[in-house]
Design a protein around this motif. Structure first.
Motif, PDB file in Angstrom:
ATOM      1  N   SER A  92       0.844  -1.193   0.000  1.00  0.00           N
ATOM      2  CA  SER A  92       0.000   0.000   0.000  1.00  0.00           C
ATOM      3  C   SER A  92       0.879   1.243   0.000  1.00  0.00           C
ATOM      4  CB  SER A  92      -0.910   0.011   1.228  1.00  0.00           C
ATOM      5  OG  SER A  92      -1.728   1.159   1.213  1.00  0.00           O
ATOM      6  N   THR A  93       0.340   2.314  -0.582  1.00  0.00           N
ATOM      7  CA  THR A  93       1.002   3.611  -0.579  1.00  0.00           C
ATOM      8  C   THR A  93      -0.007   4.653  -0.132  1.00  0.00           C
ATOM      9  OG1 THR A  93       2.446   2.982  -2.411  1.00  0.00           O
ATOM     10  CG2 THR A  93       2.198   5.330  -1.983  1.00  0.00           C
ATOM     11  N   ILE A  94       0.404   5.462   0.822  1.00  0.00           N
ATOM     12  CA  ILE A  94      -0.415   6.585   1.288  1.00  0.00           C
ATOM     13  C   ILE A  94       0.376   7.843   0.953  1.00  0.00           C
ATOM     14  CG2 ILE A  94      -1.493   7.697   3.274  1.00  0.00           C
ATOM     15  CD1 ILE A  94      -1.261   4.901   4.663  1.00  0.00           C
ATOM     16  N   GLN A  95      -0.245   8.759   0.208  1.00  0.00           N
ATOM     17  CA  GLN A  95       0.457   9.987  -0.140  1.00  0.00           C
ATOM     18  C   GLN A  95      -0.441  11.185   0.071  1.00  0.00           C
ATOM     19  OE1 GLN A  95       3.151  10.363  -3.531  1.00  0.00           O
ATOM     20  NE2 GLN A  95       1.868  12.072  -4.215  1.00  0.00           N
ATOM     21  N   THR A  96       0.115  12.200   0.714  1.00  0.00           N
ATOM     22  CA  THR A  96      -0.564  13.485   0.846  1.00  0.00           C
ATOM     23  C   THR A  96       0.410  14.557   0.406  1.00  0.00           C
ATOM     24  OG1 THR A  96       0.151  13.821   3.128  1.00  0.00           O
ATOM     25  CG2 THR A  96      -1.973  12.719   2.796  1.00  0.00           C
ATOM     26  N   ALA A 112       4.085   7.230   2.283  1.00  0.00           N
ATOM     27  CA  ALA A 112       4.421   6.043   3.066  1.00  0.00           C
ATOM     28  C   ALA A 112       4.105   4.809   2.240  1.00  0.00           C
ATOM     29  CB  ALA A 112       3.629   6.033   4.368  1.00  0.00           C
ATOM     30  N   ASP A 113       5.144   4.044   1.914  1.00  0.00           N
ATOM     31  CA  ASP A 113       4.987   2.756   1.252  1.00  0.00           C
ATOM     32  C   ASP A 113       5.132   1.687   2.319  1.00  0.00           C
ATOM     33  OD1 ASP A 113       4.768   3.728  -1.402  1.00  0.00           O
ATOM     34  OD2 ASP A 113       6.938   4.029  -1.448  1.00  0.00           O
ATOM     35  N   GLY A 114       4.231   0.721   2.287  1.00  0.00           N
ATOM     36  CA  GLY A 114       4.325  -0.303   3.308  1.00  0.00           C
ATOM     37  C   GLY A 114       3.637  -1.592   2.935  1.00  0.00           C
ATOM     38  N   ARG A 115       3.690  -2.517   3.879  1.00  0.00           N
ATOM     39  CA  ARG A 115       3.112  -3.834   3.716  1.00  0.00           C
ATOM     40  C   ARG A 115       1.743  -3.861   4.386  1.00  0.00           C
ATOM     41  NH1 ARG A 115       3.734  -8.212   6.952  1.00  0.00           N
ATOM     42  NH2 ARG A 115       5.196  -7.031   8.218  1.00  0.00           N
ATOM     43  N   VAL A 116       0.762  -4.457   3.704  1.00  0.00           N
ATOM     44  CA  VAL A 116      -0.599  -4.540   4.225  1.00  0.00           C
ATOM     45  C   VAL A 116      -0.705  -5.745   5.150  1.00  0.00           C
ATOM     46  CG1 VAL A 116      -3.020  -4.894   3.610  1.00  0.00           C
ATOM     47  CG2 VAL A 116      -1.584  -3.435   2.196  1.00  0.00           C
ATOM     48  N   THR A 117      -1.238  -5.516   6.358  1.00  0.00           N
ATOM     49  CA  THR A 117      -1.474  -6.589   7.324  1.00  0.00           C
ATOM     50  C   THR A 117      -2.830  -6.373   7.985  1.00  0.00           C
ATOM     51  OG1 THR A 117      -0.378  -5.354   9.084  1.00  0.00           O
ATOM     52  CG2 THR A 117       0.992  -6.873   7.818  1.00  0.00           C
ATOM     53  N   VAL A 139       8.372   1.796   6.746  1.00  0.00           N
ATOM     54  CA  VAL A 139       9.676   1.823   7.412  1.00  0.00           C
ATOM     55  C   VAL A 139       9.632   2.680   8.669  1.00  0.00           C
ATOM     56  CG1 VAL A 139      12.089   2.523   7.134  1.00  0.00           C
ATOM     57  CG2 VAL A 139      10.884   1.430   5.250  1.00  0.00           C
ATOM     58  N   ASN A 140       8.974   3.838   8.575  1.00  0.00           N
ATOM     59  CA  ASN A 140       9.003   4.796   9.684  1.00  0.00           C
ATOM     60  C   ASN A 140       7.823   4.700  10.630  1.00  0.00           C
ATOM     61  OD1 ASN A 140      11.367   5.852   8.659  1.00  0.00           O
ATOM     62  ND2 ASN A 140      10.302   7.338   7.392  1.00  0.00           N
ATOM     63  N   SER A 141       6.687   4.213  10.181  1.00  0.00           N
ATOM     64  CA  SER A 141       5.519   4.186  11.067  1.00  0.00           C
ATOM     65  C   SER A 141       4.520   3.132  10.612  1.00  0.00           C
ATOM     66  CB  SER A 141       4.862   5.567  11.127  1.00  0.00           C
ATOM     67  OG  SER A 141       4.434   5.951   9.848  1.00  0.00           O
TER      68      SER A 141
END
Length: 161
Positions: A92-96, A112-117, A139-141
């Motif tokens: 997933s990617t969240i961008q603002t 924020a690029d991350g893994r979905v869980t 990575v950061n949050s």
């Protein structure tokens, strides 16, 4: 006399434009009652709901953001080209971003690029609404995203850290 002729021609032209625009609507739609229009809308949603549900179950969609609503309830319009949430099965990617000020991600906000869980999908078939909750570990949050998705594909997301 010339003024009266011009006014008459202008009114004739205006009447022609209005009548041609009205004629563009299907005749059946013009004569429908409110109840009949509601029934048509419900049939359309009954067709769209399974398609929307399939897309959400596959976890492959993009939510383009039109507004950001803050904790205090204030609401600001944003550019949907740089404000979005992408869900692609396990990622997933969240961008603002603001588009006015440059930031670390190049658009004045955060990415924020991350893994979905922790995926939790519930649906209300009567209201034709889908509720999806998932966590995104970057990575950061870590973010928790709660989606409320209607049958027509419109959605609302609540992102918390």
């Amino acid at each position: 006399m010339k003024i009266l002729v011009l006014i008459f021609l202008w009114l004739t032209l205006l009447f022609g434009i209005i009548s041609s625009a009205y004629a563009g609507l299907p005749q059946e739609y013009k004569k429908l009652t409110r109840k009949e229009k509601k029934e048509i809308r419900e049939k359309e949603l009954a067709i769209q709901y399974p398609k929307t549900l399939q897309i959400v179950e596959e976890l492959r969609f993009v939510l383009k953001t039109e507004y950001l609503i803050f904790r205090d309830g204030s609401k600001i319009p944003v550019d949907s080209r740089i404000n979005f949430i992408v869900v692609d099965s396990t990622k997933s990617t969240i961008q603002t971003g603001s588009g006015f000020v440059l930031g670390y991600n190049g658009v004045g906000g955060m990415t924020a690029d991350g893994r979905v869980t922790n995926i939790n999908l519930t649906k209300n078939d009567n209201k034709k609404t889908i509720y999806l909750t998932l966590d995104v570990a970057s990575v950061n949050s870590r973010f928790r995203i709660f989606f409320q998705i209607d049958a027509d594909g419109s959605a609302r997301a609540n992102v918390t850290t």
